[in-house]
Design an enzyme around this catalytic site. Structure first.
Site, short mmCIF file in Angstrom:
data_model
loop_
_atom_site.label_atom_id
_atom_site.label_comp_id
_atom_site.label_asym_id
_atom_site.label_seq_id
_atom_site.Cartn_x
_atom_site.Cartn_y
_atom_site.Cartn_z
N LYS A 174 -57.95 -34.32 -38.21
CA LYS A 174 -59.14 -35.02 -37.95
C LYS A 174 -59.46 -35.87 -36.80
O LYS A 174 -58.55 -36.46 -36.21
CB LYS A 174 -59.33 -36.15 -39.53
CG LYS A 174 -59.05 -35.38 -41.04
CD LYS A 174 -59.40 -36.32 -42.02
CE LYS A 174 -59.38 -35.63 -43.33
NZ LYS A 174 -59.38 -36.65 -44.33
N HIS A 197 -53.88 -28.21 -51.16
CA HIS A 197 -53.45 -29.55 -50.73
C HIS A 197 -52.03 -29.72 -51.69
O HIS A 197 -51.29 -30.51 -51.27
CB HIS A 197 -54.56 -30.42 -51.28
CG HIS A 197 -54.87 -31.65 -50.26
ND1 HIS A 197 -55.38 -31.19 -48.95
CD2 HIS A 197 -54.52 -32.95 -50.34
CE1 HIS A 197 -55.32 -32.45 -48.14
NE2 HIS A 197 -55.14 -33.43 -48.80
N HIS A 235 -51.58 -38.85 -40.85
CA HIS A 235 -52.43 -40.30 -41.40
C HIS A 235 -52.73 -41.29 -40.03
O HIS A 235 -51.70 -41.51 -39.65
CB HIS A 235 -51.74 -40.63 -42.38
CG HIS A 235 -51.76 -39.76 -43.71
ND1 HIS A 235 -50.93 -40.07 -44.90
CD2 HIS A 235 -52.49 -38.86 -44.27
CE1 HIS A 235 -51.12 -39.07 -45.77
NE2 HIS A 235 -52.33 -38.27 -45.41
N ARG A 280 -49.36 -29.44 -49.32
CA ARG A 280 -49.16 -30.59 -48.53
C ARG A 280 -48.70 -31.86 -49.30
O ARG A 280 -47.71 -32.39 -48.72
CB ARG A 280 -50.67 -31.19 -48.21
CG ARG A 280 -50.77 -32.34 -46.99
CD ARG A 280 -52.29 -32.40 -46.47
NE ARG A 280 -52.71 -33.50 -46.16
CZ ARG A 280 -52.36 -33.81 -44.60
NH1 ARG A 280 -51.67 -33.22 -43.74
NH2 ARG A 280 -52.67 -35.03 -44.26
N TYR A 322 -47.18 -41.59 -51.52
CA TYR A 322 -45.88 -40.73 -52.09
C TYR A 322 -44.69 -41.37 -52.37
O TYR A 322 -43.85 -40.76 -53.05
CB TYR A 322 -45.69 -39.68 -50.93
CG TYR A 322 -46.80 -38.69 -50.49
CD1 TYR A 322 -47.14 -37.64 -51.41
CD2 TYR A 322 -47.92 -39.01 -49.50
CE1 TYR A 322 -48.32 -36.82 -51.38
CE2 TYR A 322 -48.95 -38.10 -49.36
CZ TYR A 322 -49.18 -37.17 -50.05
OH TYR A 322 -50.19 -36.33 -49.74
N ARG A 355 -53.12 -29.62 -43.37
CA ARG A 355 -54.46 -29.22 -44.13
C ARG A 355 -54.80 -27.59 -43.80
O ARG A 355 -54.42 -27.19 -42.88
CB ARG A 355 -55.39 -30.33 -43.74
CG ARG A 355 -55.23 -31.82 -43.63
CD ARG A 355 -56.61 -32.55 -43.33
NE ARG A 355 -56.17 -34.05 -43.24
CZ ARG A 355 -55.39 -34.68 -42.46
NH1 ARG A 355 -55.09 -34.07 -41.24
NH2 ARG A 355 -55.29 -36.02 -42.46
#
Length: 307
Positions: A180, A252, A278, A255, A287, A157
């Site tokens: 995150k 993004h 993730h 990414r 994806y 990110r």
């Protein structure tokens, strides 16, 4: 407990204990401020006065606004409210969770837009010259090339990449990324990105660093201050313009392209999940729809009896 105090406690929790980003915490704060104001207009200023019907009425009223908000916006609003009340119930502040039966709206499946490999190469060339071709004084071009090479090579990110310290880049062919929730992951770095980063650290960053205050951040602006997310976004926009790419390109996008190209190359979805950071493989599986669509296109154009 009064609603304002409850919201403050929850925001401290997600910021300090869960380690959510300032951007995410700010979004929750905006959502919950509107929620608290709406309840106050109806004479409710204490947690115990909040009922399931009130929560349902609030979200229904927001969804019926003119112009109508996107389903994703309503889903995020519900997530903010649900998180608040679950926290208060878990902490023993509230006896019941009024959001227990709240159902989020169905959001349409939006496939991420990825660039082709050729377009990625054009974008990288638009950012700056390859290390071997860089002019001695082209500090910004060398920096921008390293930034975009790293974004595409790792699928990071933009917030993760601009927050890297120089020490994070000192692990050879792997990169330590803080994602995150302050979770760390190690991501391999290919030879092209490694060469671009090494060129930046040796040729450009020392001079940029002398222009500002000392900082451990790896990527610096023209005046020596740490590069911001907004500046990184602008770098990509300018590179896309120079490359002649007409489609919208954002941080993004790189990414998305990283994940899509890996899966098209045969990578396992679980591996891509780990590389992207993730929490759930379900997030990564979007994806796979992209690659299935690509396979379908190839089949339709290649098989003699496909049409």
């Amino acid at each position: 407990m009064r609603l304002e105090r409850a919201v403050d406690a929850y925001l401290r929790h997600i910021s300090i204990e869960r380690g959510l980003s300032e951007h995410t915490v700010a979004a929750y704060r905006r959502d919950l401020a509107g929620y608290v104001d709406w309840l106050a207009d109806r004479g409710v200023d204490d947690i115990e006065g909040v009922t399931t019907q009130l929560v349902s009425d609030f979200t229904a009223e927001q969804a019926a606004a003119d112009p109508p908000p996107a389903a994703t916006s309503i889903a995020r609003l519900q997530s903010s409210i649900r998180g608040l009340h679950r926290f208060l119930t878990r902490e023993g502040v509230a006896a019941e969770d009024p959001t227990g039966r709240l159902r989020p709206p169905k959001t349409p499946l939006r496939l991420p837009k990825a660039l082709s490999i050729g377009d990625v190469e054009r974008l990288l060339d638009g950012a700056g010259p390859a290390p071997a071709d860089a002019a001695p004084g082209d500090l910004i071009g060398v920096r921008d090339r390293a930034l975009l090479e790293l974004l595409y090579a790792t699928g990071g990110r933009v917030s993760e990449i601009v927050q890297l310290d120089v020490d994070d880049l000192s692990h050879g062919d792997v990169l330590r990324v803080r994602g995150k929730g302050a979770k760390e992951r190690m991501v391999p770095v290919g030879s092209y990105a490694r060469a671009a980063v090494d060129a930046y650290l040796t040729r450009a960053r020392p001079e940029l660093s002398r222009r500002g205050r000392a900082t451990p951040r790896a990527f610096l602006g023209a005046r020596g201050a740490p590069l911001s997310r907004q500046s990184a976004w602008l770098v990509i926009q300018q590179a896309a313009e120079r490359a002649g790419l007409t489609a919208h390109v954002s941080p993004h996008t790189l990414r998305h392209s990283f994940a899509t190209h890996l899966l098209q190359g045969g990578a396992d979805v679980r591996v891509v999940q780990e590389l992207l950071g993730h929490a759930s493989v379900a997030t990564t599986q979007i994806y796979t729809h992209v690659t299935v669509d690509a396979l379908r296109d190839v089949y339709l154009t290649s098989h003699p009896r496909a049409r």
